[in-house]
Design an enzyme around this catalytic site. Sequence first.
Site, PDB file in Angstrom:
ATOM      1  N   ARG A   1       0.868  -1.192   0.000  1.00 47.34           N
ATOM      2  CA  ARG A   1       0.000   0.000   0.000  1.00 47.34           C
ATOM      3  C   ARG A   1       0.891   1.224   0.000  1.00 47.34           C
ATOM      4  NH1 ARG A   1      -4.998   2.205   3.584  1.00 47.34           N
ATOM      5  NH2 ARG A   1      -6.017   0.787   2.136  1.00 47.34           N
TER       6      ARG A   1
ATOM      7  N   HIS B   1      -7.558   0.802  -6.240  1.00 44.51           N
ATOM      8  CA  HIS B   1      -7.787   0.113  -4.960  1.00 44.51           C
ATOM      9  C   HIS B   1      -8.557  -1.189  -5.265  1.00 44.51           C
ATOM     10  CE1 HIS B   1      -8.005  -0.510  -0.812  1.00 44.51           C
ATOM     11  NE2 HIS B   1      -8.807   0.445  -0.424  1.00 44.51           N
TER      12      HIS B   1
ATOM     13  N   GLN C   1     -10.534  -3.410  -2.649  1.00 43.28           N
ATOM     14  CA  GLN C   1     -11.772  -2.753  -2.197  1.00 43.28           C
ATOM     15  C   GLN C   1     -12.944  -3.110  -3.129  1.00 43.28           C
ATOM     16  OE1 GLN C   1     -12.171  -0.394   0.538  1.00 43.28           O
ATOM     17  NE2 GLN C   1     -14.304  -0.791   0.070  1.00 43.28           N
TER      18      GLN C   1
ATOM     19  N   ASP D   1     -16.365   8.744  -1.153  1.00 42.27           N
ATOM     20  CA  ASP D   1     -15.048   8.525  -0.539  1.00 42.27           C
ATOM     21  C   ASP D   1     -14.609   9.882   0.016  1.00 42.27           C
ATOM     22  OD1 ASP D   1     -12.499   7.593   0.114  1.00 42.27           O
ATOM     23  OD2 ASP D   1     -11.797   7.413  -1.958  1.00 42.27           O
TER      24      ASP D   1
ATOM     25  N   CYS E   1     -15.857   3.323   1.148  1.00 42.35           N
ATOM     26  CA  CYS E   1     -14.736   2.431   1.447  1.00 42.35           C
ATOM     27  C   CYS E   1     -14.264   2.592   2.895  1.00 42.35           C
ATOM     28  CB  CYS E   1     -13.594   2.675   0.470  1.00 42.35           C
ATOM     29  SG  CYS E   1     -13.115   4.407   0.341  1.00 42.35           S
TER      30      CYS E   1
ATOM     31  N   ARG F   1     -14.163  -6.882   3.189  1.00 52.45           N
ATOM     32  CA  ARG F   1     -12.757  -6.685   2.812  1.00 52.45           C
ATOM     33  C   ARG F   1     -11.936  -7.914   3.189  1.00 52.45           C
ATOM     34  NH1 ARG F   1     -10.361  -2.003   2.386  1.00 52.45           N
ATOM     35  NH2 ARG F   1      -8.935  -3.260   1.160  1.00 52.45           N
TER      36      ARG F   1
END
Length: 339
Positions: free
Chosen positions: A111, A138, A141, A234, A275, A320
């Site tokens: 990440r 991402h 996700q 987001d 998210c 997730r």
Amino acid sequence: MITETSKYLGRSFLTLRDYSASEILDLVNLAEELRTKKKKGIPVKGCEGKNIALIFEKTSTRTRCSFEVAAADLGMHSTYLDPKASQIGKKESIKDTARVLGRMFDAIEYRGFGQDIVEELDKYAGVPIWNGLTNEYHPTQMLADLLTIRDNFHYIKGVNLTYMGDARYNTGNSLMIMCSKMGLNFCVCAPKKYWPQQWLIDECQKNAKLSGSVLKFTENVDEGVMNADVIYTDVWVSMGEPDRIWEERIKDLYPYQVNMDCIRNASVDVIFLHCLPAFHDLKTEIGKEISEKFGISEMEVTDEVFESRYSKVFDEAENRMHTIKAVMYATLTGKIHAV
Ligand code: CP
Ligand code: NVA
């Protein structure tokens, strides 16, 4: 002949651009199987004794915990490299890091910043690389979002998903890729300067032709939320972006805050996804700072929507873990069914 094993074994997961619709569906189905097994307490075999490295150059709650819990469930050991404690980038290049970690670990999660970094790791590590979020994408996700959408509607093709906010960054880009491949209709509802880059829109229009998805871009909130089955947002300022852009983002994106008017004007069965983490109240340091500076107490989503029955954000967060487990299991064992 491509066997079930050779298709996934040893493969990296860098962006959904590299995965076909049927492969994405395989991973979501596997995640659902793994979730069922976990809830029944049935162990899943095949990864015991493997070691994985988790590199986090940006902070995380869900992604890190998902990788760690999923690894432990599968009998693997994980080593966490935090944003400050390793040599990565400061004293050692990504290429050298890749060649070192590739000798010790069976796979590496990364990440951080540019997509070029996960690509470089992939080029030199010799083991699967999993993208746990870059500036551009991402992908893990998206699997959780897709599973959550299917859990709610029991189908995915033809679901209308509207994204409100900065659609040029990791989450917006990845949602457009995911929807266009999987046959969901995708609407960006934001000022034009926050729409994804044209080359990616063009690529996704090609995906959409194959899947039957329709892509729409609008600056008008009423038009954007009309018939939406999923409203997604987001944060307005992503990790790694400078603090000075808050003022501009608030000015530009406040009209696109997800509030109860958006929910009322959407489809009757609309769900809200995010998210996370989300700024929906004043219970965070940044939330408080922004409130003192700009006089707003909620940002991309109101607390009313966040806490409402429409909000599925905690199911999404749980998913997730199951979906990240699916990515690890498929790429480390080659299997797409949990045994
Ligand atoms: N959604 C997500 O990636 O959360 P974290 O930043 O907590 O990992
Ligand atoms: N766009 C956000 C996503 C966080 C999960 C960020 O990059 O900070």
